[in-house]
Design a protein around this motif. Structure first.
Motif, short mmCIF file in Angstrom:
data_model
loop_
_atom_site.label_atom_id
_atom_site.label_comp_id
_atom_site.label_asym_id
_atom_site.label_seq_id
_atom_site.Cartn_x
_atom_site.Cartn_y
_atom_site.Cartn_z
N ARG A 104 37.58 74.71 82.19
CA ARG A 104 37.67 75.61 82.94
C ARG A 104 37.31 74.57 83.52
NH1 ARG A 104 34.09 80.52 83.13
NH2 ARG A 104 34.94 81.96 85.50
N PHE A 105 35.73 73.73 84.12
CA PHE A 105 35.36 72.87 84.88
C PHE A 105 35.47 71.56 85.05
CE2 PHE A 105 32.26 77.04 85.32
CZ PHE A 105 32.95 77.37 86.70
N ASP A 106 35.19 70.79 85.46
CA ASP A 106 35.14 69.90 85.27
C ASP A 106 33.95 68.95 85.32
OD1 ASP A 106 37.43 69.33 86.69
OD2 ASP A 106 37.52 68.92 88.11
N TYR A 107 33.22 69.38 85.88
CA TYR A 107 31.72 69.34 85.54
C TYR A 107 30.93 70.23 84.00
CZ TYR A 107 26.73 68.05 86.72
OH TYR A 107 25.33 67.06 87.10
N ARG A 108 30.54 70.04 83.63
CA ARG A 108 30.43 70.92 82.33
C ARG A 108 28.48 70.32 81.49
NH1 ARG A 108 34.80 69.76 81.51
NH2 ARG A 108 34.39 68.13 79.39
N GLY A 109 27.75 70.51 81.79
CA GLY A 109 26.41 69.92 82.90
C GLY A 109 25.23 70.67 81.37
N MET A 110 23.73 69.30 81.25
CA MET A 110 22.81 69.72 80.36
C MET A 110 22.24 68.84 81.56
SD MET A 110 21.42 68.63 77.12
CE MET A 110 22.59 69.79 75.96
N PHE A 111 20.70 69.15 81.45
CA PHE A 111 20.26 68.13 82.35
C PHE A 111 18.92 68.24 81.78
CE2 PHE A 111 15.84 68.31 84.80
CZ PHE A 111 16.38 68.24 86.01
N ILE A 112 17.65 66.98 81.54
CA ILE A 112 16.84 67.21 81.31
C ILE A 112 16.32 66.31 81.57
CG2 ILE A 112 15.22 66.27 78.85
CD1 ILE A 112 17.55 66.43 77.27
N PHE A 172 25.44 64.44 81.72
CA PHE A 172 24.12 64.37 81.07
C PHE A 172 23.18 64.21 82.12
CE2 PHE A 172 20.42 61.67 78.97
CZ PHE A 172 20.08 62.90 79.29
N HIS A 173 22.80 65.40 83.05
CA HIS A 173 21.86 64.84 84.14
C HIS A 173 20.80 64.68 83.76
CE1 HIS A 173 20.76 67.46 88.49
NE2 HIS A 173 19.95 65.54 87.65
N PHE A 174 20.16 63.00 84.05
CA PHE A 174 18.38 62.52 82.88
C PHE A 174 18.22 62.12 84.19
CE2 PHE A 174 18.32 59.18 80.44
CZ PHE A 174 16.89 59.71 79.00
N HIS A 175 17.18 63.23 84.44
CA HIS A 175 15.68 63.69 85.21
C HIS A 175 14.90 62.10 85.22
CE1 HIS A 175 13.35 65.51 88.54
NE2 HIS A 175 12.72 65.65 88.02
N GLY A 194 31.07 73.37 88.86
CA GLY A 194 30.84 73.20 87.75
C GLY A 194 29.85 73.49 87.14
N LEU A 195 29.15 74.24 86.33
CA LEU A 195 28.39 75.01 85.66
C LEU A 195 26.90 73.63 84.67
CD1 LEU A 195 26.50 77.14 84.87
CD2 LEU A 195 28.06 77.84 83.11
N SER A 196 25.73 73.57 84.93
CA SER A 196 24.61 73.40 84.77
C SER A 196 23.58 73.64 84.29
CB SER A 196 24.30 72.03 85.18
OG SER A 196 23.36 71.42 84.28
N ALA A 197 22.97 73.92 82.65
CA ALA A 197 21.73 73.74 82.18
C ALA A 197 20.77 72.92 82.78
CB ALA A 197 21.72 74.77 80.52
N GLN A 198 19.38 73.54 82.88
CA GLN A 198 18.00 72.91 82.84
C GLN A 198 16.75 72.77 82.73
OE1 GLN A 198 20.76 72.33 86.04
NE2 GLN A 198 19.91 73.81 85.54
N VAL A 199 16.70 71.63 81.68
CA VAL A 199 15.39 72.06 81.07
C VAL A 199 13.91 71.15 81.77
CG1 VAL A 199 14.36 71.48 78.99
CG2 VAL A 199 15.95 72.32 78.70
N TRP A 200 13.67 71.45 83.05
CA TRP A 200 12.23 71.21 83.34
C TRP A 200 11.01 70.99 82.04
CZ3 TRP A 200 12.85 68.97 87.74
CH2 TRP A 200 14.20 69.19 88.67
N SER A 201 10.64 70.24 82.38
CA SER A 201 9.21 69.59 81.66
C SER A 201 7.49 69.90 81.63
CB SER A 201 9.79 68.35 81.04
OG SER A 201 10.59 68.27 80.50
N ASP A 218 24.87 64.51 70.88
CA ASP A 218 25.71 64.91 70.07
C ASP A 218 26.32 66.39 69.88
OD1 ASP A 218 25.91 62.38 68.36
OD2 ASP A 218 24.02 62.93 67.19
N GLN A 219 24.49 67.36 70.78
CA GLN A 219 25.27 68.27 70.38
C GLN A 219 26.28 68.60 71.86
OE1 GLN A 219 25.25 70.81 68.11
NE2 GLN A 219 23.76 68.39 67.07
N MET A 220 25.66 68.02 73.00
CA MET A 220 26.50 67.87 74.03
C MET A 220 28.27 67.70 73.35
SD MET A 220 24.87 66.75 77.15
CE MET A 220 25.96 66.65 78.08
N ALA A 221 28.74 66.80 72.79
CA ALA A 221 29.77 66.47 72.13
C ALA A 221 30.47 67.94 71.54
CB ALA A 221 30.48 65.11 71.54
#
Length: 884
Positions: free
Chosen positions: A332-340, A367-370, A729-736, A357-360
Motif C-alpha cells: 500500500r505504502f512505499d514507506y512502512r516503518g519502525m523507529f527505535i 528502519f528509522h534509527f534514532h 507511509g506509516l511508521s511506528a515509534q518507540v522512544w526510550s 528479523d520481525q520487520m522482514a
C-alpha cells in the motif's frame, strides 16, 4: 578502568589525607541501604488548595507526592554532608519538609540535600518529604529507578531499594489517582472491564483462518486442499542474493521445517507481467498448489515478500500443512516503518537485529534509527572519539568532561543501558543485516535541538585540544557559541547546551563530518544511504509556550514565570544576532528551518536523495521546494484531536512526503491500556493496544474520530476542507525515555507492530477515502462500517493469537502477553483474552498453583481468584489480576 576527572580525584586524595573520605563513604554506604518509598497523593492538587499557577506549573497543573526515606539500620545518620541524586521526569516545584531541599540539576536529574534544620535519621526512623510536581503522575513508570547517594570525597552508590526495573519495589500503588482530571472519561482496566472490552471477540475455528496471510494481500483466493510441508521444502532461491536466501532458509528452520528437499518452491522475477499500481517494488504473485508453490516477483524484494507470505501460513506447532491458494499482492505504502530510539537509553545490537528479523517477516521496509539525543550519542565517528567516549557514557561527573550526567534511570554507573554505542563495525553489520532483509536504514542525527550529547562531547574535545595548544583544531567542530548567554529550557528541561548553534561554521563542519563518515559506512555495507534524517523537533523554550504566562501580568489557568528571564534559543548568541541582522534569516524563531535548508545542501552534495525531519522543525520553510534535496519528507506527529487531521494536508500540499507517525496511534512508548501498572508515557493518549492500531486509518485521518477517543476518553470531531494528496507511509515509534532494557523495548513493540504492518501494507474495506469537507464526529456520525471493522479485527486477532504469537516465541521476542478479562458468573469463572488462542490460567490459592481455564468446564470458584494469560511456549505470562 574508570577514569576520574581531576576535581573528583583531588577530593578523594584530600579526603583520604584528612581522614574524612572514610567517614563520608560510610555515610554513603548507610544511606544506600535506606528504604525508599514514593507515593502519589493527589493528581488534582490545583483543585485541592495548591496554587499550581504561582508555582509555575504548565497550564497550572500539578500533583502532590511524598518521598519516604527509612533508615533500616541500627545506626543513626547524623552527617549533613551528603546528597541523594534522583531522576524525575516531572519538575519538582516545591519541597514541603524544611529539613530538606531539592534542586533541579539538568534534564530529569534532581538533588535532595539536608538543610540546617536536618537533625539526622535515627535508627529505624522513617522520614516523609512531601513534594509538589508539575503535571500528573498516572502510571507507575512516571517514577524512575536508580537513585544514588554522594558525599564529598566518596564514591557514589545506588540506593539498593531503587535498583530495580520492578517499580512496585519502591513505588506505592497509584490507586484512585489514575485520572488526569476529575472528569477524565477513560475506563480503568480491571478484570471486569477487560472482560467487557474483549466480549465481542471470540475464538474462531482454525479452519476459518486457513489461508490467512499477515499482512493481508490485495487479492487472495483460498482453495480447499492443503499443501504438505512436513517433509521439508526444496527452495529455488537463485533469483535472490545469497544473504536474502539465507534469511528465508533460516526462517523455515525456525518454524520447524527443514530445507534442501521436499515440497518444491520455485521463484522468478518478471516485472513486465505486473501492471498498474502493482508494477512496483515489493509486488508479487503467489500460487500454492498441492505439488508446488510458485512465487513471481516484480523484483527481488517482491520474491522475498512472496516467500514471507508462504512463511506466514506456516504454523509453529501441529501439522506442517498450509492452504493452497492464489494471491496477487503489492504494498500500500512505499514507506512502512519502525523507529527505535537508542539515544535516551541504549539498546543492544542483538535486540536491533531481532527487530529487523520481525520487520522482514511482516514486510516492513524502513528502519528509522534514532542515534543521538540529549542523553546519548550512539555511533562511533572516526576522528571524533569524544562523541562516544563522553557522549555515549553516563556517570556521576558534574563537570561532564568524562561522561554525561546520569539520566532516565541509569544511576551513577556506566554498566547499564544508559551507556553504550555502536562501533563502526557494529553499524556496518546492522546495515548488512538490514540489506539482506530488504530494509532501508534511515539514520537520524537529531539537531539543532536534542543535541546535548553532541554539544557536551565537542566541549570536552575543545577543552582537550586547547590544553594541547591547538586552538584551530579545538574550534573546528565546536557547537556552542561562547558569547551565547541565552536563558532557555528545553521540553526535557535542559539548558542552552541542548541546542547545537546553527549559526556557527563549525556546526556545519560537524554535520558534514558526521554525514561523511556514516555515508562511508553505508557504502562499505553495500546499502546505499538514500535518506538522511535531520531530526529538527522541539527547538524551543518550553517556558515560552502557551501554558505559561508572565508573572508580572498573569493570565488565569497558566503557570506564572518571570518572562524577563526567558529567551528563545540562541537569542543572545552574537553570531546568530549577526546572521539575523544580515538578513540571511528572518528572526531567531526561523533559525531551525533555515538551518534545515542549509543542511539539505550538504545532504544533496553527498548524493543523498532525500532529507527527512519531524515536521515542527520545518514549519517556517516555504515548502519542500525550499530544500536542496530531490525529495523532502516529514514524520507527521501532531495528535488528531488537537487538529492534526486538518494540519496534515498542509504538509502534503507543500510537496513533502508525509509519513504518518501520530503519537495517539503509533507511539509505542505509550501504554497498551489504562492501568497504572502498564508502562509508558501518555501525553498523547492514555492507551494504544493492538486493536486501536489495527483500526487506524492512516490515509484518512479524520475517519479516526469515529473509532477512537481523545486523551481523556472523550469523543472528538475531525475533518478538513483541504485536498489530500495521500500519505507516503506509516511508521511506528518507540522512544526510550522509560524503556530502559531490551526486554522492555520488545514488550512495547510486539505484538502492536504487526497491526502497523497490516495497515501499512493493506488498505481495509472499511477504510474510507478522504473527502474534503466531511466532518467525522465521534458518537454522532456513522460513516465508518464498524461492523465490517469488528469482523476484520476478529479475524486478525485470531490469527495473532492462534498463530503469530507462537512465532514471536520461536524468535525469542519478549512480546507483551495481554492481561485477560475475567468475571464470576453464577459462581463460575468466565475469562477471555484480547487475542484468542492464548491459554488462560487461574489460581485460587494466591498463586501457589495454577490451573488451565477451559470454557467448556468453567470452574466453580470463590474467594481470592487470580487469572493470567500464558505465552504459547509457556515461558512467560501476563500480569496477574484479581477477579472481584
Amino acid at each position: 578502568m574508570k577514569r576520574l576527572n581531576k576535581s573528583v580525584l583531588a577530593a578523594l586524595v584530600f579526603g583520604m589525607l584528612s581522614g574524612q573520605a572514610g567517614a563520608d563513604q560510610k555515610t554513603v554506604g548507610q544511606l544506600s541501604e535506606f528504604g525508599v518509598k514514593y507515593q502519589v497523593l493527589d493528581n488534582h492538587a490545583a483543585l485541592n488548595g495548591v496554587d499550581c499557577a504561582a508555582l509555575g506549573a504548565d497550564w497550572a497543573s500539578c500533583n502532590k507526592a511524598v518521598i519516604t526515606l527509612t533508615n533500616h539500620s541500627h545506626r543513626a545518620v547524623t552527617s549533613h554532608d551528603w546528597a541523594i541524586y534522583f531522576p524525575s521526569i516531572r519538575q519538582i516545584l516545591r519541597t514541603d519538609n524544611p529539613a530538606f531541599t531539592i534542586t533541579h540539576i539538568t534534564g530529569d536529574l534532581h538533588k535532595l540535600e539536608p538543610t540546617e534544620k536536618f537533625t539526622g535519621f535515627a535508627a529505624g526512623q522513617s522520614v516523609d518529604i512531601p513534594i509538589v510536581n508539575e503535571y500528573w503522575q498516572l502510571f507507575m513508570t512516571d517514577v524512575i529507578p536508580r537513585w544514588y547517594v554522594t558525599a564529598p570525597g566518596a564514591q557514589p552508590q545506588v540506593i539498593a531499594s531503587t535498583d530495580t526495573e520492578d517499580l512496585t519495589q519502591f513505588v506505592a500503588p497509584i490507586g484512585d489517582n489514575w485520572k488526569r482530571t476529575p472528569d477524565d472519561n477513560n475506563i480503568l482496566m480491571t478484570a471486569d472491564t477487560r472482560f467487557e472490552k474483549n466480549s465481542d471477540v471470540s475464538r474462531l475455528a482454525a479452519q476459518s483462518l486457513r489461508g490467512a496471510i499477515i499482512p493481508t494481500p490485495k487479492q487472495i483466493k483460498v482453495h480447499k486442499k492443503d499443501a504438505v510441508l512436513s517433509n521439508g521444502v526444496a527452495l529455488d532461491l537463485a533469483v535472490l542474493l545469497r544473504p536474502s536466501a539465507e534469511v528465508i532458509e533460516a526462517r523455515f528452520k525456525q518454524l520447524g521445517i527443514k530445507t534442501g528437499s521436499g515440497y518444491p518452491v520455485r521463484t522468478s522475477i518478471a516485472p513486465k507481467t505486473f501492471t498498474g499500481d502493482d508494477a512496483r517494488s515489493g509486488a508479487y504473485r503467489l500460487t500454492i498448489k498441492e505439488g508446488e508453490a510458485v512465487v513471481t516477483g516484480f523484483d527481488q524484494t517482491g520474491v522475498f515478500y512472496g516467500l514471507q507470505s508462504i512463511l506466514s501460513l506456516v504454523p509453529v506447532s501441529g501439522a506442517k500443512t498450509i492452504a493452497t491458494l492464489d494471491a496477487s499482492d503489492a504494498p500500500r505504502f512505499d514507506y512502512r516503518g519502525m523507529f527505535i530510539d537508542v539515544g535516551r537509553n541504549f539498546h543492544s545490537k542483538a535486540a536491533i537485529l531481532r527487530a529487523l528479523d520481525q520487520m522482514a517477516a511482516y514486510k516492513l521496509n524502513k528502519f528509522h534509527f534514532h542515534l543521538s539525543d540529549d542523553e546519548g550519542w550512539r555511533i562511533e565517528i572516526p576522528g571524533l572519539p569524544e562523541l562516544t567516549e563522553v557522549g555515549g557514557k553516563r556517570c556521576h561527573d558534574l563537570t561532564e568532561r568524562q561522561c554525561l550526567l546520569p539520566q532516565l534511570g541509569s544511576g551513577p554507573d556506566s554498566n547499564n543501558n544508559g551507556s553504550g554505542y555502536f562501533t563502526r563495525a557494529d553499524y556496518i553489520e546492522i546495515l548488512e543485516y538490514a540489506k539482506a532483509r530488504h530494509i532501508e536504514v534511515i539514520p537520524e542525527i537529531d539537531m539543532p535541538a536534542h543535541a546535548r550529547a553532541a554539544v557536551v562531547s565537542m566541549e570536552a574535545r575543545y577543552d582537550r585540544l586547547m590544553k594541547e595548544g591547538k586552538p584551530d583544531a579545538a574550534n573546528e567542530y565546536r557547537l556552542l557559541d561562547p558569547t551565547d548567554t541565552s536563558r532557555t529550557t528545553t521540553v526535557q528541561f535542559y539548558d542552552k547546551a541542548s541546542y547545537l548553534n546553527p549559526c556557527l561554521d563549525s556546526s556545519r563542519r560537524f554535520v558534514d563530518k558526521v554525514m561523511s563518515e556514516i555515508l562511508q559506512m553505508h557504502k562499505e555495507a553495500g546499502l546505499p544511504l538514500t535518506t538522511w534524517h535531520f531530526g529538527a523537533d522541539e527547538a524551543k523554550n518550553i517556558y515560552m509556550g502557551a501554558g505559561y504566562t508572565d508573572k508580572a501580568s498573569p493570565e488565569a489557568g497558566k503557570g506564572q514565570v518571570d518572562m524577563s528571564q526567558q529567551d528563545k534559543p540562541w537569542a543572545k548568541s552574537e553570531v546568530c544576532q549577526a546572521l539575523v541582522a544580515s538578513g540571511a534569516v528572518e528572526d531567531m524563531a526561523h533559525l531551525p528551518s533555515w538551518f534545515a535548508v542549509e543542511v539539505s545542501k550538504l545532504v544533496d552534495a553527498h548524493g543523498i536523495e532525500k532529507m527527512q525531519a519531524w515536521q515542527d522543525g520545518l514549519r517556517d520553510a516555504s515548502g519542500a521546494s525550499a530544500f536542496a534535496t530531490k525529495r523532502t519528507g516529514i514524520n507527521f506527529w501532531d495528535t488528531l484531536y488537537w487538529g492534526g487531521s486538518d494540519a496534515v494536508s498542509d504538509w502534503a500540499n507543500k510537496g513533502y512526503e508525509v509519513t504518518i507517525s501520530n503519537p495517539d496511534y503509533v507511539y509505542f512508548d505509550f501504554p497498551y491500556e489504562v492501568d497504572p501498572m502498564e508502562p509508558g508515557y501518555y501525553w498523547g493518549t492514555r492507551f494504544t493496544d493492538e486493536r486501536k492500531v489495527f483500526s487506524f486509518a492512516p490515509d484518512n485521518l479524520p475517519q479516526n474520530a469515529e473509532t477512537s477517543v481523545d486523551r481523556d476518553g472523550n469523543a472528538f470531531s475531525a475533518g478538513s476542507a483541504k485536498l489530500w494528496p495521500g500519505a507516503h507511509g506509516l511508521s511506528a515509534q518507540v522512544w526510550s525515555e522509560v524503556v530502559r532494557t531490551d526486554e522492555e523495548m520488545e514488550y512495547r513493540l510486539f505484538p502492536r507492530i504487526i497491526s502497523v504492518a497490516e495497515r501499512a501494507w493493506h488498505k481495509a474495506s472499511w477504510e474510507q477515502d478522504w473527502q474534503p469537507g466531511r466532518e467525522y464526529k465521534g458518537g454522532e456520525t456513522h460513516y465508518v462500517d464498524t461492523a465490517a471493522l469488528a469482523k476484520d479485527w476478529q479475524r486478525f486477532a485470531n490469527v495473532l493469537g492462534q498463530r503469530e504469537l507462537a512465532k514471536l516465541d520461536a524468535a525469542g521476542i519478549a512480546w507483551r502477553v495481554p492481561v485477560p478479562g475475567a468475571r464470576i458468573v453464577d459462581g463460575k469463572l468466565a475469562t477471555n483474552v484480547s487475542l484468542p488462542g492464548l491459554r488462560v490460567e487461574y489460581s485460587v490459592d494466591g498463586g501457589e498453583q495454577w490451573q488451565v481455564w477451559r470454557n467448556d468446564a468453567r470452574p466453580v470458584v470463590s474467594g481470592n481468584v487470580q487469572v493470567r494469560a500464558v505465552s504459547p511456549d509457556g515461558n512467560r505470562t501476563s500480569r496477574v489480576v484479581i477477579v472481584e
